[in-house]
Design a protein around this motif. Structure first.
Motif, PDB file in Angstrom:
ATOM      1  N   ILE A  84      48.998  62.579  59.988  1.00 15.61           N
ATOM      2  CA  ILE A  84      49.453  63.400  58.864  1.00 15.61           C
ATOM      3  C   ILE A  84      49.192  62.664  57.554  1.00 15.61           C
ATOM      4  O   ILE A  84      49.661  61.532  57.364  1.00 15.61           O
ATOM      5  N   PRO A  85      48.458  63.268  56.619  1.00 16.94           N
ATOM      6  CA  PRO A  85      48.186  62.597  55.339  1.00 16.94           C
ATOM      7  C   PRO A  85      49.454  62.421  54.519  1.00 16.94           C
ATOM      8  O   PRO A  85      50.432  63.155  54.665  1.00 16.94           O
ATOM      9  N   ALA A  86      49.421  61.445  53.629  1.00 17.48           N
ATOM     10  CA  ALA A  86      50.599  61.112  52.827  1.00 17.48           C
ATOM     11  C   ALA A  86      51.054  62.284  51.980  1.00 17.48           C
ATOM     12  O   ALA A  86      52.259  62.476  51.764  1.00 17.48           O
ATOM     13  N   SER A  87      50.124  63.100  51.496  1.00 18.63           N
ATOM     14  CA  SER A  87      50.519  64.229  50.647  1.00 18.63           C
ATOM     15  C   SER A  87      51.368  65.226  51.408  1.00 18.63           C
ATOM     16  O   SER A  87      52.328  65.784  50.862  1.00 18.63           O
ATOM     17  N   ASP A  88      51.060  65.455  52.691  1.00 18.70           N
ATOM     18  CA  ASP A  88      51.862  66.372  53.501  1.00 18.70           C
ATOM     19  C   ASP A  88      53.251  65.802  53.761  1.00 18.70           C
ATOM     20  O   ASP A  88      54.224  66.549  53.858  1.00 18.70           O
ATOM     21  N   ARG A  89      53.348  64.509  53.858  1.00 17.77           N
ATOM     22  CA  ARG A  89      54.650  63.885  54.103  1.00 17.77           C
ATOM     23  C   ARG A  89      55.564  64.041  52.889  1.00 17.77           C
ATOM     24  O   ARG A  89      56.782  64.089  53.028  1.00 17.77           O
ATOM     25  N   CYS A  90      54.984  64.143  51.731  1.00 16.13           N
ATOM     26  CA  CYS A  90      55.781  64.307  50.510  1.00 16.13           C
ATOM     27  C   CYS A  90      56.143  65.768  50.258  1.00 16.13           C
ATOM     28  O   CYS A  90      57.203  66.058  49.690  1.00 16.13           O
ATOM     29  N   ASP A  91      55.264  66.672  50.652  1.00 14.63           N
ATOM     30  CA  ASP A  91      55.390  68.066  50.227  1.00 14.63           C
ATOM     31  C   ASP A  91      55.921  68.997  51.301  1.00 14.63           C
ATOM     32  O   ASP A  91      56.114  70.188  51.033  1.00 14.63           O
ATOM     33  N   SER A  92      56.176  68.502  52.533  1.00 18.73           N
ATOM     34  CA  SER A  92      56.575  69.363  53.641  1.00 18.73           C
ATOM     35  C   SER A  92      58.020  69.112  54.038  1.00 18.73           C
ATOM     36  O   SER A  92      58.589  68.045  53.772  1.00 18.73           O
ATOM     37  N   LEU A  93      58.592  70.116  54.681  1.00 21.19           N
ATOM     38  CA  LEU A  93      59.884  69.959  55.356  1.00 21.19           C
ATOM     39  C   LEU A  93      59.597  69.653  56.812  1.00 21.19           C
ATOM     40  O   LEU A  93      58.893  70.403  57.487  1.00 21.19           O
ATOM     41  N   ILE A  94      60.135  68.544  57.312  1.00 26.54           N
ATOM     42  CA  ILE A  94      59.928  68.195  58.716  1.00 26.54           C
ATOM     43  C   ILE A  94      61.244  68.394  59.461  1.00 26.54           C
ATOM     44  O   ILE A  94      62.279  67.825  59.101  1.00 26.54           O
ATOM     45  N   ALA A  95      61.212  69.266  60.460  1.00 24.94           N
ATOM     46  CA  ALA A  95      62.388  69.607  61.248  1.00 24.94           C
ATOM     47  C   ALA A  95      62.315  68.868  62.576  1.00 24.94           C
ATOM     48  O   ALA A  95      61.359  69.046  63.348  1.00 24.94           O
ATOM     49  N   ARG A 107      65.065  59.792  62.175  1.00 25.54           N
ATOM     50  CA  ARG A 107      65.069  60.024  60.730  1.00 25.54           C
ATOM     51  C   ARG A 107      64.606  58.788  59.978  1.00 25.54           C
ATOM     52  O   ARG A 107      63.798  58.875  59.037  1.00 25.54           O
ATOM     53  N   ASN A 108      65.092  57.614  60.375  1.00 23.18           N
ATOM     54  CA  ASN A 108      64.717  56.376  59.690  1.00 23.18           C
ATOM     55  C   ASN A 108      63.228  56.086  59.859  1.00 23.18           C
ATOM     56  O   ASN A 108      62.554  55.653  58.906  1.00 23.18           O
ATOM     57  N   PHE A 109      62.706  56.317  61.063  1.00 16.06           N
ATOM     58  CA  PHE A 109      61.276  56.119  61.304  1.00 16.06           C
ATOM     59  C   PHE A 109      60.446  57.021  60.408  1.00 16.06           C
ATOM     60  O   PHE A 109      59.461  56.587  59.787  1.00 16.06           O
ATOM     61  N   LEU A 110      60.845  58.280  60.308  1.00  9.44           N
ATOM     62  CA  LEU A 110      60.096  59.212  59.478  1.00  9.44           C
ATOM     63  C   LEU A 110      60.207  58.849  57.993  1.00  9.44           C
ATOM     64  O   LEU A 110      59.218  58.929  57.256  1.00  9.44           O
ATOM     65  N   ALA A 111      61.399  58.453  57.558  1.00 11.14           N
ATOM     66  CA  ALA A 111      61.577  58.065  56.155  1.00 11.14           C
ATOM     67  C   ALA A 111      60.720  56.845  55.815  1.00 11.14           C
ATOM     68  O   ALA A 111      60.081  56.790  54.759  1.00 11.14           O
ATOM     69  N   GLU A 112      60.699  55.877  56.713  1.00 10.15           N
ATOM     70  CA  GLU A 112      59.879  54.677  56.494  1.00 10.15           C
ATOM     71  C   GLU A 112      58.384  55.005  56.495  1.00 10.15           C
ATOM     72  O   GLU A 112      57.581  54.264  55.929  1.00 10.15           O
ATOM     73  N   SER A 113      58.038  56.137  57.144  1.00  7.70           N
ATOM     74  CA  SER A 113      56.630  56.555  57.197  1.00  7.70           C
ATOM     75  C   SER A 113      56.235  57.426  56.018  1.00  7.70           C
ATOM     76  O   SER A 113      55.112  57.933  55.977  1.00  7.70           O
ATOM     77  N   GLY A 114      57.175  57.651  55.093  1.00  6.39           N
ATOM     78  CA  GLY A 114      56.837  58.375  53.883  1.00  6.39           C
ATOM     79  C   GLY A 114      57.305  59.811  53.815  1.00  6.39           C
ATOM     80  O   GLY A 114      57.051  60.496  52.816  1.00  6.39           O
ATOM     81  N   TRP A 115      58.015  60.278  54.838  1.00  3.53           N
ATOM     82  CA  TRP A 115      58.540  61.641  54.793  1.00  3.53           C
ATOM     83  C   TRP A 115      59.760  61.678  53.880  1.00  3.53           C
ATOM     84  O   TRP A 115      60.631  60.812  53.950  1.00  3.53           O
ATOM     85  N   LEU A 116      59.840  62.702  53.054  1.00  2.00           N
ATOM     86  CA  LEU A 116      60.910  62.789  52.073  1.00  2.00           C
ATOM     87  C   LEU A 116      61.978  63.817  52.413  1.00  2.00           C
ATOM     88  O   LEU A 116      63.113  63.710  51.949  1.00  2.00           O
ATOM     89  N   ASP A 117      61.632  64.824  53.199  1.00  2.00           N
ATOM     90  CA  ASP A 117      62.551  65.943  53.465  1.00  2.00           C
ATOM     91  C   ASP A 117      62.670  66.116  54.977  1.00  2.00           C
ATOM     92  O   ASP A 117      61.820  66.761  55.613  1.00  2.00           O
ATOM     93  N   ILE A 118      63.716  65.546  55.558  1.00  2.00           N
ATOM     94  CA  ILE A 118      63.882  65.457  57.005  1.00  2.00           C
ATOM     95  C   ILE A 118      65.205  66.120  57.372  1.00  2.00           C
ATOM     96  O   ILE A 118      66.238  65.849  56.738  1.00  2.00           O
ATOM     97  N   VAL A 119      65.213  66.961  58.406  1.00  2.00           N
ATOM     98  CA  VAL A 119      66.430  67.686  58.774  1.00  2.00           C
ATOM     99  C   VAL A 119      66.402  68.007  60.260  1.00  2.00           C
ATOM    100  O   VAL A 119      65.327  68.237  60.825  1.00  2.00           O
ATOM    101  N   PRO A 120      67.544  68.001  60.939  1.00  2.00           N
ATOM    102  CA  PRO A 120      67.571  68.484  62.325  1.00  2.00           C
ATOM    103  C   PRO A 120      67.201  69.962  62.372  1.00  2.00           C
ATOM    104  O   PRO A 120      67.625  70.752  61.521  1.00  2.00           O
ATOM    105  N   VAL A 121      66.426  70.368  63.355  1.00  2.00           N
ATOM    106  CA  VAL A 121      65.933  71.744  63.391  1.00  2.00           C
ATOM    107  C   VAL A 121      67.074  72.754  63.487  1.00  2.00           C
ATOM    108  O   VAL A 121      66.987  73.857  62.926  1.00  2.00           O
TER     109      VAL A 121
END
Length: 387
Positions: A84-95, A107-121
């Protein structure tokens, strides 16, 4: 948050009061940007199907081990986290579509990988309950003082400290999306409905009630566990498509088992009146006041089934089902496995009802999944505890 020791009665009440004093967090989350799913297992598959019913597109799914086809449900690309490119990690909601492992490390793994918007589905589905009545992502407000006293009474009545730990874990997630863990009260994925204490109490003359039978998997497990020690099975399933699968399972059984199995396309309820029901959602089909469909309901008290072991998993209607089952339970005193994670009744109303209606039982709670799901109350009558 990790706790080294199991809480006794007094400590559990103190921990509950501390939890109440902390600020609550979390809320249902609508999809307001491109949606990506984390996890392509069973929950990811179900989530993709439900988002399709909501007409919410899923850009892709992420899994450390993508399926051989590279697709989720035949159409959604499944990529590895590094794809997943860095731009998608900033601009997407990951459930996050995983409840078989703790949420916070994911959640911590995803945040450390650059994801900004993380939520349980499930928190996403909770924002769409008017259109899709899922029952796993609910939040509860801080209980009133009378409810707090009722919760403390339940905490006191559990038969072991492991149950108090499970109850606290359950409440911590539902009140504030806090993930508590106790090393001596692990989340156990493999023994849902059949914890060791239940298995130890099984006899040579069991009659099994499978309420919310889905496709027959739990009944099949009972057959495998008990063989000829099982004298009868009553499998109840209200969803028409699920029931077709259940009926196919029944018809595939040997004649000797068909003689012992009854399948009913009904809902187990407090009355025999029909009720609004949202069907076609697979495992998530459930009663829903806004639904245009209806299902026939039946009380176990109106049936002549000599239940000795009851599993009740009916997507939030557990308390209503128990109200139509109480006389039978009091007379037959079966082993019980009751799910309590589909609505706030599970915080205290359902266990309190059981504890009051059925004296001289040993009551336990165990968690069989993360993110506030998989909570089951177990009841073993005292006379069978040393079977």
């Amino acid at each position: 948050m990790n706790f080294a020791a199991l809480p006794d009665v007094q400590h559990s009440i103190e921990m509950f009061r501390t939890l109440l004093s902390q600020s609550q967090s979390g809320s249902p989350r609508q999809v307001d940007k491109p949606l990506i799913l984390y996890g392509a297992g069973k929950l990811g598959q179900m989530a993709a199907e439900l988002f399709a019913k909501l007409d919410i597109p899923v850009r892709c799914a992420i899994d450390r081990h993508p399926p051989a086809s590279g697709l989720l449900n035949g159409s959604i690309p499944v990529l590895t986290p590094d794809d997943i490119p860095a731009s998608d990690r900033c601009d997407s909601l990951i459930a996050v579509c995983v409840v078989t492992a703790p949420y916070e490390p994911i959640r911590n793994f995803l945040a450390e990988s650059g994801w900004l918007d993380i939520v349980p589905v499930y928190d996403v589905f909770e924002a769409y309950t008017a259109r899709l009545p899922m029952a796993n992502g609910w939040f509860t407000e801080a209980p009133a003082e009378a409810e707090c006293k009722a919760i403390e009474k339940v905490l006191t009545a559990w038969s072991d400290d492991e149950s108090r730990a499970a109850h606290l874990q359950f409440m911590a997630w539902r009140l504030g999306r806090q993930e508590w863990s106790f090393p001596d009260a692990p989340v156990s994925l493999d023994d849902r409905y059949f914890i060791p204490q239940i298995c130890h109490a099984l006899s040579d003359n069991e009659y099994f009630l499978d309420a919310g039978a889905y496709h027959g998997e739990v009944s099949q497990r009972v057959i495998g566990m008990l063989a000829d020690r099982c004298q009868g099975i009553l499998a109840i399933e209200p969803d028409p498509e699920n029931f077709r699968q259940l009926d196919s399972w029944y018809r595939a059984q040997p004649a000797s088992w068909q003689e012992r199995i009854t399948v009913l396309e009904k809902a187990l309820g407090a009355t025999g009146e029909d009720r609004p029901f949202r069907d076609g959602l697979g495992m998530a089909s459930r009663s829903c006041d806004s639904s245009g469909s209806h299902v026939d309901a039946i009380r176990l008290d109106d049936l002549e089934f000599p239940v000795t072991f009851a599993k009740i998993h009916v997507e939030g209607d557990e308390l209503e089902a128990l109200k139509g089952t109480t006389t039978t339970l009091q007379h037959r005193r079966p082993l019980l496995s009751i799910t309590v994670y589909h609505n706030a009744d599970g915080l205290w109303r359902t266990p309190a009802y059981l504890m009051q209606a059925l004296p001289n039982y040993n009551w336990r709670m165990r968690l069989h999944a993360w993110c506030g799901t998989g909570a089951v109350v177990y009841g073993i009558p005292a006379e069978r505890n040393d079977h």
